[in-house]
Design a protein around this motif. Structure first.
Motif, short mmCIF file in Angstrom:
data_model
loop_
_atom_site.label_atom_id
_atom_site.label_comp_id
_atom_site.label_asym_id
_atom_site.label_seq_id
_atom_site.Cartn_x
_atom_site.Cartn_y
_atom_site.Cartn_z
N GLU A 170 -5.99 4.23 2.78
CA GLU A 170 -5.60 5.59 2.42
C GLU A 170 -6.44 6.05 1.23
OE1 GLU A 170 -1.46 8.07 2.39
OE2 GLU A 170 -1.44 6.07 1.56
N VAL A 220 -6.23 0.00 7.58
CA VAL A 220 -6.07 1.41 7.20
C VAL A 220 -6.22 1.52 5.68
CG1 VAL A 220 -4.53 3.41 7.19
CG2 VAL A 220 -4.49 1.81 9.11
N PHE A 245 -2.74 8.85 10.32
CA PHE A 245 -3.20 7.49 10.60
C PHE A 245 -2.60 6.95 11.90
CE2 PHE A 245 -3.78 7.06 5.79
CZ PHE A 245 -5.16 7.12 5.88
N GLU A 246 -1.34 7.28 12.16
CA GLU A 246 -0.69 6.78 13.36
C GLU A 246 -1.43 7.26 14.62
OE1 GLU A 246 0.82 8.05 10.74
OE2 GLU A 246 2.37 6.65 10.10
N GLU A 281 -6.13 -0.29 -2.16
CA GLU A 281 -5.81 -1.54 -1.50
C GLU A 281 -5.43 -1.17 -0.06
OE1 GLU A 281 -2.04 -3.28 -3.00
OE2 GLU A 281 -1.88 -1.43 -4.16
N PRO A 282 -5.35 -2.14 0.85
CA PRO A 282 -5.05 -1.78 2.24
C PRO A 282 -3.68 -1.12 2.36
CG PRO A 282 -5.87 -4.03 2.12
CD PRO A 282 -5.63 -3.59 0.71
N LEU A 283 -3.62 0.04 3.01
CA LEU A 283 -2.31 0.65 3.28
C LEU A 283 -1.62 -0.15 4.39
CD1 LEU A 283 -0.36 3.11 2.92
CD2 LEU A 283 -1.50 4.07 4.94
N HIS A 284 -2.43 -0.65 5.32
CA HIS A 284 -1.88 -1.33 6.49
C HIS A 284 -2.96 -2.22 7.07
CE1 HIS A 284 0.69 -1.95 9.93
NE2 HIS A 284 -0.23 -1.52 10.77
#
Lengths: 253, 253
Positions: free
Chosen positions: A202, A200, A171-172, A207-210
């Motif tokens: 996953e 992001v 992801f990064e 739910e949103p990871l980020h």
């Protein structure tokens, strides 16, 4: 104009959108173009929008049933059984909203009231999915042959996506790639502008990871924006030099 | 579609054009879009074209007075006193050619028969000049604030031009930069294709310093095309990594 990208990775989904809207270059504003809803542990659905702002805001409001009192609202995206059904609901709503604006005004629609959307998400027990919804309400789905969709001003930022993407990136790295793509677009087209929204998702984490809003003072975005110019120059210098083979020059020497 | 770039450097002018024409994706051909005429020792004038092929070929034929027998032909571009006059002549011919096609057919012109052109060159005793000619026949001139013009499919190849250009670069670097820009465009848009035409005009040297047709088997173009992908990846990896700050991930760890 607008710029939004939805990207499918082995690890999940990464979405980025700008926030600039304009009606002529003398009338620009900031509006959110990325929306998401989740039922933590069961599903997450995200939508990004490009096109006529009245159309896209109307679609999102209807999805959330904002014409009803809060107690009576149901979000059908949270009740659909599959992501395919989610895309169908968004597509039909988009088509009907455009048609309603067009017929109310005696105008011919798509040009003036048109919009397109990216729909992404995952429902428990099924794969993450990514769709591109056309103004006509129909849609296409991404696969690892075509693993990302862009809407709005797609061209300036596309070459780096084509060259930098790989499905197994983390992801990064995907966020870094999107930042470079957005930076190239923002530098070339005034109608795409910061801040950016980032989400992001996953795989199998409903739910949103980020989730972040990135504005012009963000140190990471600034590092990418200035660093990429320098990195490009170094990459350029590292390429072999062209050799001019010129009878004129040889005669002069 | 088409892609042509004309670039102004301290040392002179560099022009590059593709050669693909298409009428739908199922009907593509190769046609030259770069033309030049010179009076060695006195002037050199170059024209690049984008748009309706019948329009652009007609303009070039009229410039060369091909309706007359070879002995009677005069090329007015070789007789104009200044580059400004050259641009005016090309602009008027372009506007009139578009208007003639449109009125003959009862159609409304610019969309169907439109074209735009880049005119570049130098006449002895004056500076090298670079112009962008619109279908309406008017034109703008480059300066070192806006030192290059693109016509056709301009977007994919623009970010690298913006970042790589500097007015004091040598011709070899400028050619390398154009090759990267064209490679990015060719990879993204089927309607831009090899071979490419290249022309280098050195300041105060009133004939081509260098002129080449570059096809897909050209080892330098291949080296740029493959090398640039690799160089971009390295530049990308050299950028700092994004750090995901996620409560979800921390909770899972």
């Amino acid at each position: 104009m607008t710029y939004c990208v939805g990207m499918m990775l082995d690890r999940g989904l990464v979405l980025m959108s700008d926030t600039r809207t304009n009606s002529g270059v003398d009338n620009i504003s900031t509006f959110r173009k990325m929306f998401h809803w989740s039922n933590p542990g069961e599903r997450i659905v995200a939508v990004m929008t490009a096109g006529n702002l009245a159309t896209t805001q109307s679609v999102v409001s209807q999805l959330e049933e904002r014409n009803k009192t809060p107690a009576e609202r149901h979000n059908s995206l949270l009740e659909a059984e599959t992501m395919f059904q989610v895309a169908t609901i968004v597509g039909e709503l988009l088509r009907d909203t455009i048609a309603a604006s067009a017929s109310d005004n005696g105008q011919t629609g798509a040009g003036a009231f048109g919009a397109s959307m990216i729909v992404a998400g995952q429902i428990k027990g099924m794969e993450p999915r990514l769709f591109l919804i056309y103004p006509e309400g129909n849609f296409i789905e991404a696969s690892f042959d075509t693993p990302f969709f862009q809407i709005g001003e797609t061209k300036y930022g596309r070459p780096i996506l084509i060259r930098g993407y790989s499905r197994n990136m983390d992801f990064e790295s995907a966020i870094k790639l999107l930042m470079v793509s957005f930076d190239s677009t923002v530098k070339a087209n005034l109608s795409v502008g910061l801040p950016l929204d980032l989400l992001v998702v996953e795989r199998d984490c409903f739910e949103p990871l980020h989730e972040r809003r990135i504005d012009g003072t963000d140190p990471y975005f600034q590092a990418i924006s200035t660093g990429w110019g320098e990195a490009l120059k170094q990459a350029f210098h590292a390429l072999p030099n062209y050799v001019i083979d010129s009878p004129v020059r040889q005669a002069a020497e």
